[in-house]
Design a protein around this motif. Structure first.
Motif, PDB file in Angstrom:
ATOM      1  N   HIS A  63      47.886 106.287  35.231  1.00 20.71           N
ATOM      2  CA  HIS A  63      48.199 105.339  36.305  1.00 20.71           C
ATOM      3  C   HIS A  63      47.274 105.492  37.511  1.00 20.71           C
ATOM      4  N   GLU A  64      46.959 106.736  37.863  1.00 17.85           N
ATOM      5  CA  GLU A  64      46.133 106.982  39.045  1.00 17.85           C
ATOM      6  C   GLU A  64      44.642 106.786  38.754  1.00 17.85           C
ATOM      7  N   THR A  65      44.261 106.907  37.505  1.00 12.66           N
ATOM      8  CA  THR A  65      42.843 106.941  37.153  1.00 12.66           C
ATOM      9  C   THR A  65      42.539 105.867  36.120  1.00 12.66           C
ATOM     10  N   GLY A  66      41.653 104.950  36.474  1.00 12.20           N
ATOM     11  CA  GLY A  66      41.201 103.946  35.515  1.00 12.20           C
ATOM     12  C   GLY A  66      39.932 104.436  34.837  1.00 12.20           C
ATOM     13  N   GLU A  67      39.099 103.508  34.436  1.00  9.66           N
ATOM     14  CA  GLU A  67      37.804 103.863  33.865  1.00  9.66           C
ATOM     15  C   GLU A  67      36.959 104.539  34.932  1.00  9.66           C
ATOM     16  N   ILE A  68      36.098 105.437  34.497  1.00 11.11           N
ATOM     17  CA  ILE A  68      35.167 106.096  35.401  1.00 11.11           C
ATOM     18  C   ILE A  68      33.754 105.741  34.948  1.00 11.11           C
ATOM     19  N   HIS A  69      32.955 105.245  35.882  1.00  8.12           N
ATOM     20  CA  HIS A  69      31.579 104.847  35.575  1.00  8.12           C
ATOM     21  C   HIS A  69      30.636 105.871  36.175  1.00  8.12           C
ATOM     22  N   LEU A  70      29.645 106.297  35.372  1.00  8.04           N
ATOM     23  CA  LEU A  70      28.689 107.301  35.840  1.00  8.04           C
ATOM     24  C   LEU A  70      27.410 107.238  35.024  1.00  8.04           C
ATOM     25  N   GLY A  71      26.356 107.823  35.565  1.00  3.44           N
ATOM     26  CA  GLY A  71      25.095 107.982  34.850  1.00  3.44           C
ATOM     27  C   GLY A  71      24.990 109.418  34.376  1.00  3.44           C
ATOM     28  N   ALA A  72      24.511 109.620  33.157  1.00 10.01           N
ATOM     29  CA  ALA A  72      24.442 110.968  32.597  1.00 10.01           C
ATOM     30  C   ALA A  72      23.172 111.157  31.773  1.00 10.01           C
ATOM     31  N   ASP A  73      22.662 112.385  31.837  1.00  9.97           N
ATOM     32  CA  ASP A  73      21.479 112.793  31.092  1.00  9.97           C
ATOM     33  C   ASP A  73      21.937 113.676  29.934  1.00  9.97           C
TER      34      ASP A  73
END
Length: 110
Positions: A63-73
């Motif tokens: 409920h508190e956390t939706g999708e998380i978008h990030l850049g990763a190597d």
């Protein structure tokens, strides 16, 4: 082998799927996570030295956390043998402030 991580990775009992933001392709499922990196397992993991924009999707949604978008190597990658999963380790290289807060919230659930 010398430990170079600055933050302890936490294993997850939650199901968190990882997707490529541009293609929508599944990259695998989180095995562990920290505020600066993660390891995933999957049928076809990305090659080492790949830089990807990712979506981390907790299932079921928190409920508190939706999708998380990030850049990763992708620092390393080991494909699985026939019928087995492969593994890959990532360093988070780009994350917006609100997404970093969401990531910390997700980590608190592990």
């Amino acid at each position: 082998m010398e430990e170079r991580r600055q933050h302890q990775r936490r294993r997850t009992d939650l199901t968190v799927e990882v997707y490529d933001r541009h293609t929508g392709a599944s990259l695998g499922r989180l095995a562990d996570l920290s505020s600066d990196g993660f390891m995933l397992c999957g049928a076809q993991v990305p090659a080492a030295d790949s830089v990807l924009e990712c979506r981390l999707v907790p299932l079921p949604p928190l409920h508190e956390t939706g999708e998380i978008h990030l850049g990763a190597d992708c620092l390393w990658s080991r494909g699985g043998q026939e019928g087995q999963l492969g593994w890959a380790g990532f360093h988070i290289i780009d994350i917006a402030e609100d997404q970093a807060a969401a990531l910390e919230e997700l980590i608190s659930h592990l």
